[in-house]
Design an enzyme around this catalytic site. Structure first.
Site, PDB file in Angstrom:
ATOM      1  N   GLN A  93     -10.567  28.625 -38.969  1.00  0.00           N
ATOM      2  CA  GLN A  93      -9.246  29.143 -39.327  1.00  0.00           C
ATOM      3  C   GLN A  93      -9.391  30.391 -40.206  1.00  0.00           C
ATOM      4  OE1 GLN A  93      -6.443  28.099 -38.053  1.00  0.00           O
ATOM      5  NE2 GLN A  93      -4.998  29.255 -39.286  1.00  0.00           N
ATOM      6  N   LYS A 121      -3.010  21.625 -35.461  1.00  0.00           N
ATOM      7  CA  LYS A 121      -4.005  21.771 -34.385  1.00  0.00           C
ATOM      8  C   LYS A 121      -4.790  20.467 -34.202  1.00  0.00           C
ATOM      9  CE  LYS A 121      -4.449  26.746 -35.117  1.00  0.00           C
ATOM     10  NZ  LYS A 121      -5.219  27.893 -35.633  1.00  0.00           N
ATOM     11  N   ASP A 126     -11.087  30.566 -29.693  1.00  0.00           N
ATOM     12  CA  ASP A 126     -10.196  31.599 -30.238  1.00  0.00           C
ATOM     13  C   ASP A 126     -10.374  32.924 -29.500  1.00  0.00           C
ATOM     14  OD1 ASP A 126      -8.321  31.182 -32.200  1.00  0.00           O
ATOM     15  OD2 ASP A 126      -9.764  31.182 -33.842  1.00  0.00           O
TER      16      ASP A 126
END
Ligand code: GUN
Length: 304
Positions: free
Chosen positions: A97, A53, A120
């Site tokens: 994460q 990422k 997200d």
């Protein structure tokens, strides 16, 4: 033979559009889109994902910042970092994460991210906007947004009259996927580990979306002839003494029945990072009061 849905190619086209959009934003404002990724602990798979990422964010021309925190980071420390990033004008997207180490309350941490920076799409504000059909101001979770882009390639934007079955009900994937399909007028069933006779539900689907995390669980007998199969699983197996990645769908046999199917690897997987990049430029454009880039719309991203 079915259509093999090429997620790698589609993801590459999204990334190209994101690069163009990032370049446009910087040309007009001298500001790069900023993405902060936070990882806590030593899980090797999570480190691999996060490194990919951060690298992709750099490739896209972003201000890419990674915070690597030790396993024993306290709840207060991570909340303080999120709070600093919420207030930082150069950061437009924040991703923590998951999973976090057990001693941390993931829900509390995720909900502390400012909804406008929640790339997200996990904040209740963004989940609620998606659930009420407001796609114009919220941010949608990356994997379902990417899976939906692949569905639109096969069926177009209007799924009226089609049945969709989503197996899996996580907040990160299943629930937002259901909302996206519903928003596109599909008739949607949510199936999960407690569903009785999963196979017969699956077999009713024109569009079958599978996110259960069990290698090759879906068999040919579960598939309606001509169906579109979207396989979200990524499972490491050692069958035939050969380590390899397989999906939640038995690809070979299901491909003989399906009309279109995503491979693993190379299907939904590459779309997740591409859509994270797209969400970051969308968040940056909104914060900077710029029109969303037409380049994104041209490659099928629902610019909201
Ligand atoms: N862990 C596995 N997939 C994801 C994702 O899409 N976002 C975050 N934050 N963590 C993950």
């Amino acid at each position: 033979m079915p259509t093999i849905i090429d997620g790698k190619k589609t993801a590459a086209s999204v990334v190209e559009a994101v690069k163009q959009a990032a370049f446009d934003i910087e040309s007009r404002t001298s500001v790069k889109p900023g993405l902060a990724v936070i990882i806590v602990g030593d899980d090797p798979a999570s480190h691999t994902y996060v490194a990919a990422k951060s690298r992709m964010a750099k490739d896209c021309g972003f201000n890419s910042v990674q915070y690597t925190l030790s396993e024993d980071t306290s709840q207060d420390e991570i909340l303080r970092l999120v709070s600093q990033l919420n207030a930082a004008p150069e950061i437009h997207g924040i991703l923590v994460q998951l999973p976090l180490p057990r001693h941390l309350d993931s829900e509390l941490v995720v909900q502390s991210i400012l909804p406008t920076k929640d790339v997200d799409g996990l904040n209740v504000t963004n989940a609620g906007k998606l659930a009420t059909g407001d796609l114009s101001t919220g941010l949608v979770s990356c994997t379902p947004a990417g899976a939906m882009l692949l569905v639109r390639q096969i069926h177009g934007g209007d799924l009226s009259g089609l049945t969709a079955v989503v197996i899996g009900r996580s907040n990160l994937f299943g629930k937002p996927m259901v909302q996206l399909l519903l928003n596109a007028n599909a008739t949607v069933t949510i199936a999960h580990s407690r569903t009785k006779d999963l196979a017969s539900h699956a077999k009713s689907a024109d569009i079958l979306v599978v996110a259960v995390g069990r290698a090759e669980m879906v068999r040919a007998a579960w598939v309606k002839p001509g169906a579109t199969i979207i396989d979200v699983g990524i499972n490491r197996t050692n069958s035939n003494e050969r380590p390899r990645l397989v999906g939640d769908v038995a690809f070979g046999e299901c491909a003989e029945v399906a009309g279109a199917i995503t491979p693993v690897p190379g299907g939904v997987g590459p779309m997740t990072i591409a859509m994270l990049m797209a969400n970051t430029v969308i968040a940056a454009s909104r914060t900077l009061n710029l029109e969303s880039s037409p380049a994104l719309r041209d490659v099928g991203v629902q610019v909201r």
